[in-house]
Scaffold this active site. Structure first.
Site, short mmCIF file in Angstrom:
data_model
loop_
_atom_site.label_atom_id
_atom_site.label_comp_id
_atom_site.label_asym_id
_atom_site.label_seq_id
_atom_site.Cartn_x
_atom_site.Cartn_y
_atom_site.Cartn_z
N GLU A 1 0.84 -1.20 0.00
CA GLU A 1 0.00 0.00 0.00
C GLU A 1 0.88 1.25 0.00
O GLU A 1 1.86 1.35 0.74
CB GLU A 1 -0.89 -0.01 1.25
CG GLU A 1 -1.81 1.18 1.38
CD GLU A 1 -2.62 1.14 2.67
OE1 GLU A 1 -3.63 1.87 2.74
OE2 GLU A 1 -2.25 0.38 3.60
N LYS B 1 -9.76 2.12 -1.99
CA LYS B 1 -9.99 1.68 -0.61
C LYS B 1 -11.35 2.16 -0.12
O LYS B 1 -11.70 3.34 -0.26
CB LYS B 1 -8.87 2.23 0.27
CG LYS B 1 -8.79 1.64 1.66
CD LYS B 1 -7.52 2.16 2.34
CE LYS B 1 -7.29 1.59 3.71
NZ LYS B 1 -6.01 2.10 4.30
N CYS C 1 -5.61 -3.13 2.78
CA CYS C 1 -5.37 -2.96 4.21
C CYS C 1 -6.65 -3.04 5.03
O CYS C 1 -7.16 -4.12 5.30
CB CYS C 1 -4.62 -1.65 4.45
SG CYS C 1 -3.81 -1.55 6.07
#
Length: 551
Positions: free
Chosen positions: A45, A111, A147
């Site tokens: 990331e 995300k 994540c």
């Protein structure tokens, strides 16, 4: 249908803001992945930019530079590439993962779940993206939960329902004590829920107060660990997957690195924090004031292990109150580490300052003011050496002292970085013993006992007046640290600490010292985060605050 898929994991350390340098490291990894026959190279990331960018990510020129680098990487040959970088689109800014394949239009996963706790404040910068579907690469259909998206069930379940066959989770997950167990348990949950194998890829390296500890891993469809990369070390690892008779991807063979225990992990985090802060700031040498006490001794060991003893200068700054034992102990630490030790007595300077102030101090009794003058003179001399010789100054206060303000602002708090800022005093003692009994290949300092037993065992003292001991001003550290952990790390109310058996007046006094010292912490040097309640981003309090727990 092809039944093999080759995946390369780049567990690497970016330099924040060095877009060109991070892109070059990506190209080098891509060349290695190509040579290994990889279908896909995955970077962590935000690898292109480094993490966390804070308000840098809001600059339009920065975002334009990021977009230009992404475009260049997308036009280059090699296996498919997954890399994290921010992305601006339709007036919104996203934490994005870019899948770049030669001859194909870029795919972007945005995300969805944005963390806004602990050290994270992603709602300040990013908009949540919509859930994405899997991306076909070679023979596999890959889902990329970024994540935090893998901390919740919904994104992984959506990917499974839309045809994902393997989950690859790019992360910028910073270290704190016990973090790896949290990651592992959450990822096992995602695997059990979806029935899909999973690869967890994390950054390495240090950025300001945070250390990214790598420790990437892969799980089979049943949740079993099938690959474990090392903690803290950079590594480029190639994983070969084969489709089984049940249609699920299975790892042919993966590395099984051992992971450090909590004592080694904390020490490694402190070493990597110093090493990274110096390297990324452009410094190679450090100095610190070596008092003969345990905190400066441990800081010296950390610096020697991070930078090499030849790059560390220790300075003894004795006053009339410095004991012969402290002089001997400081010399013993420097000799054991093999670093330079200079001596700069402060007595003459102290007399000169006291003489200058005497007309204004006439009629006043000596008190903590005169004690603090000594500490501030030491800070003055150390900063002069730092300026003259280009050696960045380390400060040495532990979390117990930082919490209650048992330190002199503009004195022993002076410095660029504090490795012990999140380490309570009782853990300082045990960490010294751990370092004396252990040596690892990543340590640049010598093996064996580098901190004499007397340094660890003697009663702590600032030595700013005759026969001074820390316990003259503070509760015993075993008691103080237990109260601090309750009030700070666990946010317990005062009544809970009293119910556990701690003296009510002592608990209230410690609470008062914590709040009164906020202004000092606001001006203190940054230091490595070791716990979930480190001072700065984990724990944010107003400087002026009259509230106290009424029990």
């Amino acid at each position: 249908m092809a039944d093999r898929f080759r995946l390369t994991l780049a567990q690497l350390d970016p330099v924040l803001g060095d877009l060109a340098g991070n892109a070059e490291r990506t190209r080098a990894a891509r060349a290695e992945a190509k040579a290994a026959g990889a279908d896909l190279l995955v970077m962590p990331e935000m690898f292109l930019t480094g993490y966390q960018m804070q308000d840098l990510v809001l600059r339009p020129a920065f975002l334009a530079d990021v977009a230009a680098h992404i475009a260049r990487l997308g036009a280059e040959s090699g296996p498919a590439l997954g890399i994290g970088a921010p992305w601006a689109e339709a007036g919104q800014l996203y934490n994005a993962y870019h899948i770049l394949a030669p001859g194909a239009a870029p795919r972007r996963v945005l995300k969805h779940h944005l963390p806004h706790r602990d050290v994270f404040d992603e709602y300040r910068y990013f908009s949540p993206g919509p859930p994405s579907g899997p991306v076909p690469i070679g023979a596999a259909r890959i889902g990329f939960p970024i994540c935090e998206d893998a901390w919740f069930a919904d994104i992984a379940e959506t990917l499974a329902e839309t045809g994902a066959e393997l989950l690859v989770v790019p992360n910028g997950s910073p270290y704190h004590r016990g973090k790896q167990d949290v990651r592992s348990n959450l990822m096992v949950a995602r695997v059990i829920e979806t029935g899909l194998p999973l690869v967890y890829l994390n950054l390495t390296g240090a950025q300001d107060d945070q250390v990214f500890d790598g420790a990437s891993f892969a799980l089979a469809a049943g949740g079993a660990l099938v690959a474990q990369l090392p903690a803290f070390d950079e590594t480029l690892t190639h994983l070969t997957w084969e489709r089984g008779a049940d249609g699920l991807w299975q790892l042919v063979e993966g590395p099984r690195a051992g992971l450090p225990d909590p004592w080694e992990a904390d020490y490694r985090a402190m070493v990597e924090a110093v090493r990274g802060y110096w390297r990324k700031s452009g410094f190679t040498r450090a100095l610190l004031g070596l008092s003969g006490g345990v905190d400066s001794a441990l800081t010296a060991a950390i610096a020697a292990d991070a930078l090499g003893p030849q790059n560390l200068r220790c300075v003894m700054l004795p006053s009339r109150y410095t004991s012969r034992e402290s002089l001997e102990d400081a010399r013993g630490v420097a000799e054991a580490l093999g670093c330079r030790l200079d001596s700069l007595p402060i007595s003459d300077a102290q007399s000169a300052v006291n003489g200058t102030l005497a007309p204004l101090f006439e009629g006043c009794d000596a008190d903590v003011t005169e004690e603090n003058i000594q500490s501030r003179l030491r800070g003055l001399f150390l900063m002069a050496l730092s300026n003259k010789f280009g050696e960045m100054l380390l400060t040495t206060g532990n979390k117990s002292e930082v919490a209650v303000g048992y330190a002199t602002i503009y004195g022993d708090m002076a410095g660029a970085y504090n490795p012990l800022k999140d380490l309570y005093k009782t853990r300082v003692f045990e960490t010294c013993r751990w370092r004396n009994g252990n040596h690892r290949a990543w340590m640049h300092g010598p093996a064996g006992q580098v901190i004499p037993d007397r340094v660890i065992d003697k009663p702590p003292s600032a030595e700013l007046r005759e026969e001074q001991r820390d316990e003259d001003s503070l509760p015993p550290y075993a008691v103080l640290d237990a109260i601090l952990e309750g009030l700070i790390d666990e946010d317990k109310p005062v009544r809970a600490m009293i119910a556990e058996g701690y003296d009510a007046a002592t608990v209230k006094r410690v609470e008062r010292l914590i709040y009164l010292s906020e202004y000092k912490r606001f001006q203190s040097a940054p230091g490595v985060r070791l716990t979930k309640r480190a001072f700065w981003l984990d724990r944010r309090y107003p400087i002026v605050n009259r509230w106290r727990d009424a029990q």
